[in-house]
Design an enzyme around this catalytic site. Structure first.
Site, PDB file in Angstrom:
ATOM      1  N   PRO A  23       0.836  -1.038  -0.071  1.00  0.00           N
ATOM      2  CA  PRO A  23       0.099  -0.071  -0.070  1.00  0.00           C
ATOM      3  C   PRO A  23       0.949   1.260  -0.140  1.00  0.00           C
ATOM      4  CG  PRO A  23      -0.452  -1.605   1.749  1.00  0.00           C
ATOM      5  CD  PRO A  23       0.533  -1.920   1.292  1.00  0.00           C
ATOM      6  N   GLU A  38       2.332  -7.186   8.289  1.00  0.00           N
ATOM      7  CA  GLU A  38       2.392  -5.703   8.255  1.00  0.00           C
ATOM      8  C   GLU A  38       3.492  -5.447   7.025  1.00  0.00           C
ATOM      9  OE1 GLU A  38      -0.495  -5.553  10.360  1.00  0.00           O
ATOM     10  OE2 GLU A  38       0.468  -3.401  10.192  1.00  0.00           O
ATOM     11  N   ASP A  53      -6.009   0.802 -25.959  1.00  0.00           N
ATOM     12  CA  ASP A  53      -6.344   0.466 -24.528  1.00  0.00           C
ATOM     13  C   ASP A  53      -6.835   1.885 -23.919  1.00  0.00           C
ATOM     14  OD1 ASP A  53      -4.367  -2.013 -22.776  1.00  0.00           O
ATOM     15  OD2 ASP A  53      -6.144  -2.039 -23.832  1.00  0.00           O
TER      16      ASP A  53
HETATM   17  C1  LIG Z   1       4.973  -5.515   1.501  1.00  0.00           C
HETATM   18  O1  LIG Z   1       3.919  -5.100   2.462  1.00  0.00           O
HETATM   19  C2  LIG Z   1       2.618  -5.053   2.506  1.00  0.00           C
HETATM   20  C3  LIG Z   1       2.187  -5.663   1.494  1.00  0.00           C
HETATM   21  C4  LIG Z   1       0.650  -5.937   1.674  1.00  0.00           C
HETATM   22  C5  LIG Z   1      -0.161  -6.346   0.404  1.00  0.00           C
HETATM   23  O2  LIG Z   1      -0.111  -5.444  -0.835  1.00  0.00           O
HETATM   24  C6  LIG Z   1      -1.405  -4.652  -0.481  1.00  0.00           C
HETATM   25  O3  LIG Z   1      -2.026  -4.446   0.281  1.00  0.00           O
HETATM   26  C7  LIG Z   1      -1.558  -3.465  -1.666  1.00  0.00           C
HETATM   27  C8  LIG Z   1      -0.892  -3.337  -2.639  1.00  0.00           C
HETATM   28  N1  LIG Z   1      -1.411  -2.484  -3.398  1.00  0.00           N
HETATM   29  N2  LIG Z   1      -2.414  -1.761  -2.760  1.00  0.00           N
HETATM   30  C9  LIG Z   1      -2.393  -2.717  -1.589  1.00  0.00           C
HETATM   31  C10 LIG Z   1      -0.076  -5.147   2.855  1.00  0.00           C
HETATM   32  C11 LIG Z   1       0.752  -4.776   3.681  1.00  0.00           C
HETATM   33  C12 LIG Z   1       0.050  -4.533   4.787  1.00  0.00           C
HETATM   34  C13 LIG Z   1      -1.168  -5.077   5.512  1.00  0.00           C
HETATM   35  C14 LIG Z   1      -1.373  -4.725   6.672  1.00  0.00           C
HETATM   36  C15 LIG Z   1      -1.131  -3.394   7.264  1.00  0.00           C
HETATM   37  N3  LIG Z   1       0.054  -2.608   6.676  1.00  0.00           N
HETATM   38  C16 LIG Z   1       0.492  -3.024   5.614  1.00  0.00           C
HETATM   39  C17 LIG Z   1       2.202  -4.586   3.739  1.00  0.00           C
END
Ligand SMILES: COc1cc(COC(=O)c2cn[nH]c2)cc(-c2cccnc2)c1
Length: 239
Positions: free
Chosen positions: A85, A112, A169
């Protein structure tokens, strides 16, 4: 192009072997490897995460495990992509850039996230992108990898039946795609716009352009700020 994915849920990437992408693999247009991160754990519990320094909620993925996994999977021509994110936005432009790469490795974070030193260490040897597919939080990066792989692989020569559609596209000219219609001419008392049945292709192209501009203005005015100079001509501005 070769694509490798490292994840603690390898089965989540099974859809990569279905439909269009599956056929691209069968036809040798791409090679895909999916790797279980736990294969590089060192302890009997096969631990991939630990508590965060500085406290706070959740767990962080261990650097040693990721370091060994990426040492094994990455090569001299690798671009490492980490969905998060906290990443830069993944756009059609990113997909076009990735379609030119020789080797993409996707690191799927859970919990996380991944210890930041994994990214720092990898960046000593290869290009590393921390990329977001949208402003929301998923449980893991696997779904984001499916999105990015599909957006990228569809641009490779030979993957799509009719390559022209990849050029035309949505976003290729920086605007949203306008509405589409097919038979029947009237459906539930809703008629196809007259102009599309006129056979006048100059008029049709103009109408489609106007529809794309109007839709972009209404739904994504931010895209209009990013259009390359000269994209909009005087007639466009009259919309
Ligand atoms: C590599 O680090 C990460 C990856 C992800 C998965 O990807 C997404 O969520 C995403 C990718 N594009 N938009 C969203 C989630 C977290 C995460 C989870 C909970 C709290 N904070 C962070 C951390």
């Amino acid at each position: 192009m070769r694509i490798d994915v490292v994840t603690i849920f390898p089965e989540y990437l099974d859809p990569l072997r279905a439909a269009l992408l599956g056929r691209a693999i069968e036809r040798g247009l791409i090679e895909v490897g999916v790797h279980d991160l736990r294969d590089w754990t060192h302890d009997v519990h096969r631990a991939v995460d630990d508590a965060p320094y500085g406290g706070g909620p959740g767990m962080v993925m261990k650097p040693q495990v990721w370091g060994d996994a990426l040492d094994a999977v990455c090569g001299p021509d690798t671009r490492l992509v980490v969905p998060t994110p906290a990443g830069r936005p993944f756009t059609q432009e990113t997909a076009r850039a990735y379609a030119r790469e020789q080797h993409l490795v996707f690191a799927c974070g859970r919990y996380e996230g991944i210890d930041q030193r994994v990214i720092e260490d990898a960046a000593r040897r290869m290009p590393v992108d921390e990329v977001s597919i949208g402003d929301y939080v998923l449980v893991g990066g696997e779904a984001a990898v499916l999105v990015m792989v599909e957006a990228t692989v569809r641009l490779l020569p030979g993957v799509l039946g009719n390559p022209v559609s990849a050029e035309q596209d949505s976003f290729s000219d920086g605007l949203l795609e306008g509405p589409s219609y097919t038979r029947p001419e009237v459906w539930r008392d809703l008629a196809v716009p007259e102009v599309l049945r006129s056979g006048n292709h100059a008029l049709i192209d103009r109408w489609r352009r106007d529809q794309a501009l109007e839709r972009t203005l209404l739904r994504r005015p931010d895209l209009l700020d990013r259009l390359p100079d000269g994209t909009l001509d005087q007639r466009d501005l009259a919309v």
